[in-house]
Design a protein around this motif. Structure first.
Motif, PDB file in Angstrom:
ATOM      1  N   ASN A 145       7.279   7.185   0.305  1.00 38.48           N
ATOM      2  CA  ASN A 145       6.586   6.909  -0.940  1.00 38.48           C
ATOM      3  C   ASN A 145       7.315   6.580  -1.751  1.00 38.48           C
ATOM      4  OD1 ASN A 145       3.544   7.832  -0.281  1.00 38.48           O
ATOM      5  ND2 ASN A 145       4.862   9.719   0.124  1.00 38.48           N
ATOM      6  N   TYR A 146       6.817   5.899  -3.121  1.00 37.12           N
ATOM      7  CA  TYR A 146       7.754   5.417  -4.323  1.00 37.12           C
ATOM      8  C   TYR A 146       7.948   6.531  -5.212  1.00 37.12           C
ATOM      9  CZ  TYR A 146       7.076   1.160  -1.645  1.00 37.12           C
ATOM     10  OH  TYR A 146       6.999  -0.037  -0.547  1.00 37.12           O
ATOM     11  N   ALA A 156      11.522   4.634   7.729  1.00 42.19           N
ATOM     12  CA  ALA A 156      10.505   3.663   7.595  1.00 42.19           C
ATOM     13  C   ALA A 156      11.244   2.449   8.688  1.00 42.19           C
ATOM     14  CB  ALA A 156      10.429   3.079   6.244  1.00 42.19           C
ATOM     15  N   ILE A 171      -2.921   1.784  -4.350  1.00 45.73           N
ATOM     16  CA  ILE A 171      -2.415   3.378  -4.435  1.00 45.73           C
ATOM     17  C   ILE A 171      -3.572   4.256  -4.293  1.00 45.73           C
ATOM     18  CG2 ILE A 171      -0.536   2.636  -6.131  1.00 45.73           C
ATOM     19  CD1 ILE A 171      -2.179   3.781  -8.307  1.00 45.73           C
ATOM     20  N   SER A 220       3.087   6.525   9.202  1.00 47.89           N
ATOM     21  CA  SER A 220       2.907   7.310   8.078  1.00 47.89           C
ATOM     22  C   SER A 220       2.090   8.657   8.668  1.00 47.89           C
ATOM     23  CB  SER A 220       1.766   6.703   7.198  1.00 47.89           C
ATOM     24  OG  SER A 220       0.731   6.565   7.723  1.00 47.89           O
ATOM     25  N   HIS A 253      -3.204   7.109   3.253  1.00 51.63           N
ATOM     26  CA  HIS A 253      -2.043   7.355   3.263  1.00 51.63           C
ATOM     27  C   HIS A 253      -0.894   6.603   3.940  1.00 51.63           C
ATOM     28  CE1 HIS A 253       0.834  10.825   4.970  1.00 51.63           C
ATOM     29  NE2 HIS A 253       0.655  11.170   3.829  1.00 51.63           N
ATOM     30  N   ARG A 254      -1.598   5.363   3.879  1.00 44.99           N
ATOM     31  CA  ARG A 254      -0.447   4.378   4.765  1.00 44.99           C
ATOM     32  C   ARG A 254       0.592   4.004   3.736  1.00 44.99           C
ATOM     33  NH1 ARG A 254      -5.811   1.997   5.738  1.00 44.99           N
ATOM     34  NH2 ARG A 254      -5.774   0.667   4.073  1.00 44.99           N
ATOM     35  N   LYS A 255       1.581   3.594   4.155  1.00 47.27           N
ATOM     36  CA  LYS A 255       2.784   2.923   3.449  1.00 47.27           C
ATOM     37  C   LYS A 255       3.215   1.419   4.196  1.00 47.27           C
ATOM     38  CE  LYS A 255       3.078   7.646   2.655  1.00 47.27           C
ATOM     39  NZ  LYS A 255       2.490   8.669   3.407  1.00 47.27           N
ATOM     40  N   SER A 262      -1.528   9.365  -6.434  1.00 43.68           N
ATOM     41  CA  SER A 262      -0.947   8.750  -7.641  1.00 43.68           C
ATOM     42  C   SER A 262      -1.890   8.821  -8.702  1.00 43.68           C
ATOM     43  CB  SER A 262      -0.486   7.153  -7.302  1.00 43.68           C
ATOM     44  OG  SER A 262       0.072   6.937  -6.118  1.00 43.68           O
ATOM     45  N   GLU A 265       0.874  -1.237  -0.125  1.00 44.60           N
ATOM     46  CA  GLU A 265       0.004  -0.002  -0.038  1.00 44.60           C
ATOM     47  C   GLU A 265       0.945   1.173   0.175  1.00 44.60           C
ATOM     48  OE1 GLU A 265      -3.815  -1.559   2.653  1.00 44.60           O
ATOM     49  OE2 GLU A 265      -2.355   0.037   3.648  1.00 44.60           O
ATOM     50  N   THR A 266       0.886   2.164  -0.867  1.00 46.60           N
ATOM     51  CA  THR A 266       1.376   3.430  -0.892  1.00 46.60           C
ATOM     52  C   THR A 266       0.351   4.741  -1.078  1.00 46.60           C
ATOM     53  OG1 THR A 266       3.110   4.595  -1.621  1.00 46.60           O
ATOM     54  CG2 THR A 266       2.261   3.237  -3.312  1.00 46.60           C
TER      55      THR A 266
END
Length: 419
Positions: free
Chosen positions: A130-131, A148, A69, A316, A113-115, A74, A38-39
Motif C-alpha cells: 500500500n501507499y 510486489a 482508493i 494482494s 483490496h487490489r494493488k 483510505s 488501484e490501492t
C-alpha cells in the motif's frame, strides 16, 4: 476460472517500500499518456505525498490519470490533498464510500483490496504494498515486510484492460446491461494504448482476480492446483493465514507424500487475532509434516508463494476469509525458473535469519480442550467460504472524490489559498 497463460513476460521482484516506491514514482512521473492506479490504502504521510507529487508531475504534462482508493482503507485523506490532485486533472475514484456511523466505518466487507499500477499500457505493478509510510523500515518496529512485482510484456495488456474495465464498471448503474457485458468482455480500448505488446522475457504468466460475481474462488483454486501438482517443495509466505478446508487438506496431503511444505507466518502480527487464528491450525499441520516458521523481524504483510522450480505467485490476496471470500483481489502467477529461484533464495534466507521454526513441543499439551477446539475449528473450515458468501454482495460502486468533498470544503480551501 479467469486468466490465461501468456508467454514472453519479464518480472522483477520488489521487496518493501524501499524498492517499490522509488520505482513506481519514477515510472508515474515519466508517464507519457496514461496512469491507472488501484490501492486499498493511501495515507497522507510522506509516502502519500510523494505519490501525489509524482501524479501531479505527470498530470501537468497532460497525462490522463485515474486512481482508485478503497473507502474503508483510505478514509482520512484531507480535502486539500484530494483537491490538489483533481484540480490538476487527476480523477480520484473512491470504492464504496459509505458514511460513518457514530464515528465508525461501516463498509467492513467487500473491500477493494487490489494493488495495481499500469503506466502507458506498457508496464504494470501488482502486489501487496500500500501507499503508506509503514512499508518503510524507518517507520520502526511496526514497519511491514511485503512484496510486489514489476512486469513488462504481453500480460501487461491484460492487466491494463482489466483496470480500464473496473473504472467503467464502477460507473454503471447496478444491474445495467452494459455492466453485465463488462463483466464478461474486456473494456473497449483505443489504439495505440492496447496494441499487442512485444515479448520482454521468457516467463509464462497469468493475471488472476477475485470478485463476488463470476470469479469467487479463482485465486484459491490456482493455489490448490499448484499444491496438488507439487513434487519437491512448497513455500508459502502469507500474512493472514486461515484458509479453507480444501487448501489445508491439500497442504497436509502434500507433506505426507514427501513434499517439503513450509509456511512463513506472522510472529509479530499487526493484529493479535491473526496469530491466534493461525495457531489454531498448527496441531493439524505439524502432525502431517508441514513445517511452520514465524517471522519476527517486523509484521509480515506479504502474499507470495512458490512450488517446485517454476511456479510462483505474488499479489494482494491473503489466505484468510476476507481475501478468499469477500475482498476484490489480484495476483499474478508466474512460470519461470529464474524468478522462482530468486524468490526461493530470498524466502530461504528469510527463514534462516528472521524466523523461528515452530515444533510440536512448542505448542500447548494436547489436552481434551485443545483436541476439541482443533476439531471444531478444522471442521468449521469445511464450510466458512460458503458462509461468508452469504454476506451481502454489491456491484462495485465508484464515486469521484471531488463529489464527496462538497462545495463547502472546496470554497474553504480556495479561501485559504487566497489569504
Amino acid at each position: 476460472m479467469n486468466g490465461r497463460w501468456v508467454a514472453g513476460n519479464s518480472f522483477t521482484l520488489l521487496e518493501n517500500g524501499e524498492a517499490f516506491f522509488p520505482r513506481v514514482f519514477e515510472c508515474i512521473a515519466a508517464a507519457e499518456r496514461e496512469v491507472l492506479l488501484e490501492t486499498f490504502i493511501l495515507f497522507e504521510d510522506k509516502v502519500g505525498q510523494a505519490l501525489q507529487e509524482a501524479l501531479l508531475t505527470a498530470a501537468r504534462r497532460g497525462v490522463q490519470i485515474d486512481i482508485t482508493i478503497d473507502g474503508y482503507g483510505s478514509p482520512d485523506l484531507s480535502p486539500a490533498f484530494i483537491l490538489a490532485l483533481t484540480q490538476a486533472g487527476v480523477r480520484v475514484h473512491v470504492f464504496d464510500p459509505s458514511p460513518r456511523l457514530w464515528g465508525y466505518r461501516t463498509n467492513l466487507f467487500r473491500r477493494m483490496h487490489r494493488k495495481i499500477v499500469v503506466v502507458d499500457g506498457k508496464r504494470a505493478f501488482v502486489g501487496g504494498i500500500n501507499y503508506s509510510a509503514d512499508h518503510l523500515a524507518d517507520f520502526g518496529p511496526e514497519a511491514k515486510q511485503d512484496y510486489a512485482v514489476e512486469m513488462e510484456g504481453p500480460l501487461v495488456a491484460e492487466v491494463h484492460q482489466f483496470a480500464r474495465a473496473q473504472l467503467l464498471l464502477g460507473q454503471q448503474p447496478p444491474g445495467s446491461r452494459f455492466a453485465q457485458l463488462l463483466k464478461r468482455r474486456p473494456a473497449p480500448c483505443a489504439a495505440p494504448a492496447c496494441t499487442p505488446l512485444p515479448a520482454a522475457g521468457r516467463a509464462d504468466a497469468l493475471f488472476v482476480t477475485r470478485d463476488n460475481v463470476e470469479h469467487k474462488s479463482d485465486i484459491e483454486r490456482h493455489y490448490r492446483i499448484a499444491i496438488r501438482g507439487a513434487r519437491r517443495r512448497i513455500i508459502i509466505a502469507n500474512a493472514y493465514f486461515f484458509p479453507g478446508y480444501r487448501l489445508l487438506r491439500q497442504l497436509r496431503q502434500a507433506a505426507r507424500r514427501g513434499v517439503d511444505v513450509r509456511l512463513i507466518l506472522q510472529g509479530e502480527p499487526d493484529m493479535p487475532i491473526v496469530k491466534i487464528a493461525a495457531g489454531l491450525l498448527y496441531h493439524h499441520l505439524l502432525a502431517a509434516g508441514v513445517k511452520i516458521y514465524e517471522y519476527h523481524d517486523r509484521p509480515l504483510h506479504g502474499k507470495v508463494a512458490l512450488t517446485d522450480d517454476e511456479w510462483s505467485t505474488v499479489g494482494s490476496s491473503n489466505l484468510d476469509p476476507l481475501s478468499l471470500s469477500l475482498n476484490l483481489e489480484a495476483n499474478v502467477i508466474i512460470k519461470d525458473r529464474a524468478f522462482n529461484q530468486h524468490l526461493g533464495e530470498h524466502l530461504e534466507q528469510l527463514m534462516a535469519d528472521s524466523c523461528t521454526q515452530i515444533n510440536s513441543s512448542d505448542l500447548p499439551q494436547s489436552s481434551l480442550w485443545v483436541k476439541l477446539r482443533s476439531f471444531f475449528v478444522f471442521h468449521l473450515l469445511r464450510r466458512y467460504p460458503a458462509w461468508f458468501g452469504w454476506l451481502p454482495a454489491h456491484t462495485p460502486r465508484l464515486t469521484l472524490a471531488n463529489k464527496l468533498l462538497g462545495d463547502t470544503h472546496v470554497d474553504h480551501i480556495n479561501e485559504g489559498k487566497a489569504s
